[in-house]
Scaffold this active site. Structure first.
Site, PDB file in Angstrom:
ATOM      1  N   ARG A 154       5.486  15.289 -10.042  1.00 49.77           N
ATOM      2  CA  ARG A 154       4.519  14.600 -10.865  1.00 49.77           C
ATOM      3  C   ARG A 154       3.194  14.471  -9.931  1.00 49.77           C
ATOM      4  O   ARG A 154       3.256  14.055  -8.837  1.00 49.77           O
ATOM      5  CB  ARG A 154       4.838  13.227 -11.224  1.00 49.77           C
ATOM      6  CG  ARG A 154       6.090  13.214 -12.187  1.00 49.77           C
ATOM      7  CD  ARG A 154       6.338  11.731 -12.430  1.00 49.77           C
ATOM      8  NE  ARG A 154       7.069  11.256 -11.027  1.00 49.77           N
ATOM      9  CZ  ARG A 154       7.107   9.891 -10.698  1.00 49.77           C
ATOM     10  NH1 ARG A 154       6.734   8.986 -11.615  1.00 49.77           N
ATOM     11  NH2 ARG A 154       7.563   9.788  -9.493  1.00 49.77           N
ATOM     12  N   HIS A 254       3.526   5.585 -23.473  1.00 49.81           N
ATOM     13  CA  HIS A 254       2.400   4.976 -23.382  1.00 49.81           C
ATOM     14  C   HIS A 254       1.026   5.570 -24.452  1.00 49.81           C
ATOM     15  O   HIS A 254       0.786   6.585 -23.949  1.00 49.81           O
ATOM     16  CB  HIS A 254       2.143   4.563 -22.015  1.00 49.81           C
ATOM     17  CG  HIS A 254       2.895   3.983 -21.134  1.00 49.81           C
ATOM     18  ND1 HIS A 254       3.254   2.658 -21.379  1.00 49.81           N
ATOM     19  CD2 HIS A 254       3.815   4.444 -20.440  1.00 49.81           C
ATOM     20  CE1 HIS A 254       4.434   2.323 -20.550  1.00 49.81           C
ATOM     21  NE2 HIS A 254       4.741   3.231 -19.997  1.00 49.81           N
ATOM     22  N   CYS A 263       0.317  21.278 -16.049  1.00 51.67           N
ATOM     23  CA  CYS A 263       1.852  21.894 -16.422  1.00 51.67           C
ATOM     24  C   CYS A 263       1.736  21.680 -17.902  1.00 51.67           C
ATOM     25  O   CYS A 263       2.040  22.701 -18.837  1.00 51.67           O
ATOM     26  CB  CYS A 263       2.678  20.729 -15.604  1.00 51.67           C
ATOM     27  SG  CYS A 263       2.880  20.808 -13.907  1.00 51.67           S
ATOM     28  N   LYS A 266      -0.302  24.356 -20.201  1.00 54.02           N
ATOM     29  CA  LYS A 266       0.348  25.668 -20.134  1.00 54.02           C
ATOM     30  C   LYS A 266       1.590  25.957 -20.313  1.00 54.02           C
ATOM     31  O   LYS A 266       2.100  27.130 -20.909  1.00 54.02           O
ATOM     32  CB  LYS A 266      -0.281  26.292 -18.855  1.00 54.02           C
ATOM     33  CG  LYS A 266       0.638  25.872 -17.719  1.00 54.02           C
ATOM     34  CD  LYS A 266       0.242  26.544 -16.189  1.00 54.02           C
ATOM     35  CE  LYS A 266       1.082  26.171 -15.074  1.00 54.02           C
ATOM     36  NZ  LYS A 266       2.217  26.891 -15.269  1.00 54.02           N
TER      37      LYS A 266
END
Length: 437
Positions: A154, A254, A263, A266
């Site tokens: 992340r 959320h 990420c 695509k």
């Protein structure tokens, strides 16, 4: 082990630095002379918390180095990771694999010893087969095993994700390759990170399936948020109510302005292209992509509605421009669509972001960039929280209210309790909750 990391983008640089911090001898390779020179000077090409310090520590410890000489790096390596970009190809959305295959050919020509060649880049199913074919064709005498090892990092938390992963997916059915990959990741043994060995094609698909599922969760709660606004429900409570179900979980529930970044956009498109090529349509993912694209544009209309339906001549301050906090990544950020919608409606847009303004400037013509959220809010008809950076979570709301021309506060991340905003003399507009003034 001696590791060569081909590519010093987000995945390659973070992975290379973390591997070196485990004690491996890592050489990061890139064709860009200026990028390598900057890295050798301690200048990072991306913003990622803790990365500069991690790189500096391991360069100083002689475990991490940078070069443009791929052949020299590969010749000594026991594990060679391909971590080059795979952007969406223009026209059809398929992943552009030209950099992957070009790197593979160079690697094959430089192989001098047995090694694993590992695809770390996100690649469509079957890419590893082509990588193996290229190596066999280019260097038929070389002893190399091709492994798929997708990343699950992340942005903003990549170092922690690498060092304490939920799982490490390794696509190979060859025991020699599996043993070498166990050695690569042996330093994580004490963290009990599970090594999931699968076939190579399965590993490639796991990455795409994971990202598509997370994108689906985000899009689902965003549509529920729209329904909440229509029926008078509160999406925060809905999210909490369903997230407490262990079968569902609370993460990625959320409501907000839609997903962006390098990420999800695509990867969902590439997965759809793979499904189309194999006549196995993914209708849910198709809907996710369409709904998310529409949502980002709809956020501009939401802001205009807060202004009474007329934006021409109004000044609007956007706080947070990157697609998420703790990164300078502007790729497919919701703010891009929001700015376009507001400017099309005749509004003057100001912007502030703690780290992303350098990346945002060329993408947002005619936006006035400000040095602080308070400068952006001065004389504005609306302040809009777009990205929930920590430094934007505790704004002096009274100071904002005093400086603004009109007291409209649009919270696209539902960070601020409505009562706090109202107490400061502002009107509050959130996502999936009823507006209050």
């Amino acid at each position: 082990m001696r590791i060569a990391m081909i590519g010093t983008g987000y995945v390659g640089l973070v992975s290379g630095a973390c591997f070196s911090d485990f004690g491996h001898d890592v050489v990061c390779v890139d064709k860009d002379d200026s990028k390598i020179a900057a890295l050798e000077g301690g200048v990072m090409p991306i913003f990622e918390p803790g990365l500069a310090q991690l790189v500096e520590r391991n360069v100083r410890g002689d475990r991490l180095s940078f070069t443009t000489d791929l052949a020299a790096a590969v010749a000594e390596a026991e594990a060679i990771f391909i971590a080059v970009g795979t952007p969406s190809r223009r026209g059809d959305g398929h992943a552009d694999l030209s950099h992957v295959f070009a790197a593979t050919r160079e690697i094959a020509e430089a192989l001098k010893r047995p090694a694993v060649v590992v695809t770390k880049s996100t690649v469509p199913v079957g890419t590893g087969d082509e990588v193996e074919r290229i190596i066999r064709e280019t260097a038929p005498q070389a002893k190399a095993w091709v492994v798929s090892n997708p990343e699950f990092l992340r942005e903003g938390a990549a170092i922690e994700d690498f060092k304490r992963p939920d799982r490490i997916v390794l696509g190979t059915e060859e025991e020699e390759a599996a043993e070498m990959m166990r050695e690569v990741y042996r330093p994580l043994y004490l963290n009990r990170a599970p090594l999931l060995f699968t076939s190579r094609r399965t590993a490639e698909l796991i990455k795409y399936a994971a990202n598509a599922f997370l994108a689906t969760k985000i899009t689902f709660i965003n549509e529920i948020a729209d329904l909440c606004e229509c029926v008078g429900a509160d999406v925060q409570d809905v999210s909490r109510g369903i997230g407490l179900d262990n079968r569902i979980g609370s993460k990625f529930l959320h409501a907000g302005p839609g997903y962006g970044g390098s990420c999800f956009p695509k990867d969902t498109l590439a997965l759809l292209k793979t499904a189309e090529d194999h006549q196995a349509p993914l209708r849910i993912v198709e809907s996710v992509v369409k709904v998310n694209d529409a949502r980002k544009r709809a956020m501009g209309r939401k802001i205009i509605q807060a202004l009474g339906g007329e934006a021409r001549g109004r000044t609007i301050a956007l706080l947070g421009l990157t697609f998420k906090p703790n990164t300078d990544d502007m790729r497919d950020a919701p703010s891009l669509s929001i700015v376009q919608a507001l400017q099309d409606a005749g509004a003057k847009v100001r912007g502030y972001d703690p780290e992303g303004m350098e990346q945002a400037r060329p993408l947002m013509p005619d936006v006035e960039f400000c040095d602080s959220p308070y400068q952006a809010a001065e004389g504005a008809d609306a302040v809009v929280l777009v990205t929930e950076w920590d430094v934007l979570r505790a704004l002096d709301l009274q100071r904002l209210a005093i400086s603004m021309a009109q007291p409209n506060f649009v919270d696209l991340r539902n960070v601020y309790p409505p009562e706090d905003v109202l107490a400061a003399g502002l009107k509050w507009y959130g996502v999936g909750r009823m507006a209050r003034s």
